[in-house]
Each structure stands twice: as C-alpha cells, then as structure tokens.
Design a protein around this motif. Structure first.
Motif, PDB file in Angstrom:
ATOM      1  N   CYS A  33       0.838  -1.198   0.000  1.00  0.00           N
ATOM      2  CA  CYS A  33       0.000   0.000   0.000  1.00  0.00           C
ATOM      3  C   CYS A  33       0.873   1.248   0.000  1.00  0.00           C
ATOM      4  O   CYS A  33       2.096   1.183   0.091  1.00  0.00           O
ATOM      5  CB  CYS A  33      -0.947   0.017   1.201  1.00  0.00           C
ATOM      6  SG  CYS A  33      -0.107   0.126   2.798  1.00  0.00           S
ATOM      7  N   TYR A  34       0.215   2.388  -0.100  1.00  0.00           N
ATOM      8  CA  TYR A  34       0.872   3.706  -0.088  1.00  0.00           C
ATOM      9  C   TYR A  34       0.799   4.216   1.345  1.00  0.00           C
ATOM     10  O   TYR A  34      -0.271   4.523   1.855  1.00  0.00           O
ATOM     11  CB  TYR A  34       0.122   4.624  -1.048  1.00  0.00           C
ATOM     12  CG  TYR A  34       0.589   6.055  -1.105  1.00  0.00           C
ATOM     13  CD1 TYR A  34       1.802   6.389  -1.691  1.00  0.00           C
ATOM     14  CD2 TYR A  34      -0.213   7.077  -0.605  1.00  0.00           C
ATOM     15  CE1 TYR A  34       2.215   7.708  -1.761  1.00  0.00           C
ATOM     16  CE2 TYR A  34       0.192   8.395  -0.680  1.00  0.00           C
ATOM     17  CZ  TYR A  34       1.405   8.711  -1.255  1.00  0.00           C
ATOM     18  OH  TYR A  34       1.804  10.024  -1.326  1.00  0.00           O
ATOM     19  N   VAL A  35       1.960   4.305   2.020  1.00  0.00           N
ATOM     20  CA  VAL A  35       1.955   4.479   3.476  1.00  0.00           C
ATOM     21  C   VAL A  35       2.014   5.925   3.946  1.00  0.00           C
ATOM     22  O   VAL A  35       1.984   6.181   5.153  1.00  0.00           O
ATOM     23  CB  VAL A  35       3.137   3.700   4.107  1.00  0.00           C
ATOM     24  CG1 VAL A  35       3.009   2.221   3.829  1.00  0.00           C
ATOM     25  CG2 VAL A  35       4.480   4.234   3.604  1.00  0.00           C
ATOM     26  N   LYS A  36       2.060   6.887   3.030  1.00  0.00           N
ATOM     27  CA  LYS A  36       2.228   8.275   3.468  1.00  0.00           C
ATOM     28  C   LYS A  36       1.141   8.737   4.433  1.00  0.00           C
ATOM     29  O   LYS A  36       1.403   9.494   5.371  1.00  0.00           O
ATOM     30  CB  LYS A  36       2.245   9.211   2.256  1.00  0.00           C
ATOM     31  CG  LYS A  36       2.373  10.687   2.648  1.00  0.00           C
ATOM     32  CD  LYS A  36       1.976  11.635   1.548  1.00  0.00           C
ATOM     33  CE  LYS A  36       1.880  13.047   2.072  1.00  0.00           C
ATOM     34  NZ  LYS A  36       1.362  13.997   1.076  1.00  0.00           N
ATOM     35  N   ASP A  37      -0.103   8.297   4.218  1.00  0.00           N
ATOM     36  CA  ASP A  37      -1.208   8.836   5.005  1.00  0.00           C
ATOM     37  C   ASP A  37      -1.122   8.501   6.486  1.00  0.00           C
ATOM     38  O   ASP A  37      -1.878   9.063   7.290  1.00  0.00           O
ATOM     39  CB  ASP A  37      -2.546   8.348   4.434  1.00  0.00           C
ATOM     40  CG  ASP A  37      -2.909   9.088   3.152  1.00  0.00           C
ATOM     41  OD1 ASP A  37      -2.218  10.059   2.805  1.00  0.00           O
ATOM     42  OD2 ASP A  37      -3.879   8.685   2.488  1.00  0.00           O
TER      43      ASP A  37
END
Length: 262
Positions: A181-185
């Motif tokens: 997944c895209y972990v920035k959040d």
C-alpha cells in the motif's frame, strides 16, 4: 495570495486530467482542476493547508543560508502535515466548526494504512478494506454528522470510502496482493500528535518550525545555526474574517460584470 507573498516564480495551471488540487514543488506549480469548480470554503482550506504551510515553508527555507531547508530535512514531512492538520482545526474554529482529534479526517488515514499493511492483524487488500471502511464511514455519518437521510448517508460513505481506498492503494499495480500500500497517510496523525505535544511544551514552537522544511527534531540544529525566525512572516489568510469577500472580489463572471455595469 502568491503575488502578495512575493512568490513570483510560482504559477497556477488548470489541469484537464485531474479533479483535485495538487502542488508540484519542483516546478513551483499549483494545479487546479479545469472542469471542477471550487467552493469558497474549499478555497479557504487549500489556502491554509497547502499555501500557508507547504509552499510557505519551502519558500522560507530558500531564503535561509542552508539550501536544504527548501527541499526538506529527514522526516520533515511528518511535522509538515501535522502542522497543517493542526492549522486546519484552527481555521475550522474561526468558521464556528469543530474538528478535533476525534474526527475521522484526523485518524482514518492511519487506520486504513495500518489495516492494508497488516499492522496488528492480517493485511487487507482493496475490496475487504473498502467493505469495512464503508460501514465505518456510514456509522460516522449517522452518529457524528447527524445525517437523517439514510440513503444520502450511504452515498456519502461510499464516496468517502472509495477516495480513501484509492489513496491507500495509490500506485499499487496488483490490488489482489496483500500487504502492499501507499503508506504516506499514516504520518498525518503521527505529525499532529507530535505538534500537539510540542505546543504543550512550548507555545512558540510553530513559529520556529516555519523557518523552512525541517523536522521537529532539527529545531536544536537550527538554533545552533542561528535560524530561528522565519524569513517570511505568515499572514494566515485562511483566518481572515473577510476572506469570503476577498475571494469573491476576483469573480469576473458575466453575471457579476453585468451587475456591476447596471
């Protein structure tokens, strides 16, 4: 506002391929959706969150002796987003709205990222996460937002869930593979809690963090370098009581022009 701050190198571009606002700092461009109108309240949010934190800290960093402060020190983004979330809350209060750490907007990014990555449980792929979050958003709409119309609440929950899942799995080529997944959040809540604790210890810390794109742990380094006062004073346009009138003063629509001529 860019002009009034003296950011002559920045420009605005209408983007026909997006339906949302975004910043590309490397080319100093603010992209606005070409086919989607932006409400005055949304303009206020973007002004405070994007321009007067992300852009302002970068421009302030350029005017220091240390060029790195324009690009960002290690971990700068965590405090950057945390400060912006904190400021969002202050802006909401000026509009007689209440947004606090209990709001889903503050912690749902961390929850979605943790579930997708498999923190404290099996990792979730797109569809299972979507089904879970849709029920959570619906419950939030019914309880905290006071939505009396179940159909409208379900539609809103579906829309919010899709946006959240698209962010969580942004850039993932295969949505059937768990744990990717895209972990920035996850940093929004982490940064907000960091800001909250820092302000309790020192109410003046926000001003010192505005010297450039620095992380909280680099404040002592900035003090040793004598970089403690922002080279650009934030004006906090988003808190102006007359901001609605200020924004609408730029309206050049035919109806507005006809009214003035009459």
């Amino acid at each position: 506002v860019l002009s009034e701050y003296g950011f002559a190198d920045w420009r605005i571009q209408l983007d026909h391929a997006t339906n949302n606002f975004r910043i590309e700092a490397n080319i100093q461009t603010l992209f606005l959706p070409a086919y989607k109108s932006i409400s005055v309240s949304r303009a206020r949010d973007l002004l405070g969150h994007e321009l007067e934190f992300h852009v302002l800290r970068a421009e302030a960093g350029k005017r220091t002796p240390l060029a790195l402060l324009a690009e960002g020190t290690r971990n700068f983004l965590t405090i950057d987003e945390g400060m912006a979330v904190y400021y969002d809350q202050q802006t909401a209060q000026t509009q007689n709205q209440i947004i606090d750490e209990a709001s889903m907007t503050t912690w749902t990014g961390t929850l979605a990222t943790g579930l997708a990555a498999g923190i404290l449980g099996a990792p979730q792929t797109f569809l299972p996460l979507q089904r879970f979050l849709e029920q959570l958003y619906l419950l939030d709409r019914l309880l905290s937002k006071g939505d009396g119309d179940l159909a409208k609440a379900k539609a809103a929950a579906r829309r919010l869930t899709l946006n959240r899942c698209l962010r969580t799995f942004r850039g993932v080529p295969d949505l059937t593979v768990p744990g990717v997944c895209y972990v920035k959040d996850a940093i929004y809540l982490r940064g907000y809690l960091q800001v909250q604790q820092a302000i309790k210890a020192d109410p003046g810390v926000l001003n010192r963090l505005m010297v450039g794109k620095i992380a909280y742990e680099h404040l002592q380094d900035m003090e040793e370098l004598g970089i403690t006062v922002p080279s650009i004073r934030p004006r906090w346009y988003a808190h102006r009581s007359d901001l609605d009138e200020y924004i609408l003063s730029f309206d050049t629509s035919p109806s507005e022009s006809n009214a003035q001529n009459a």
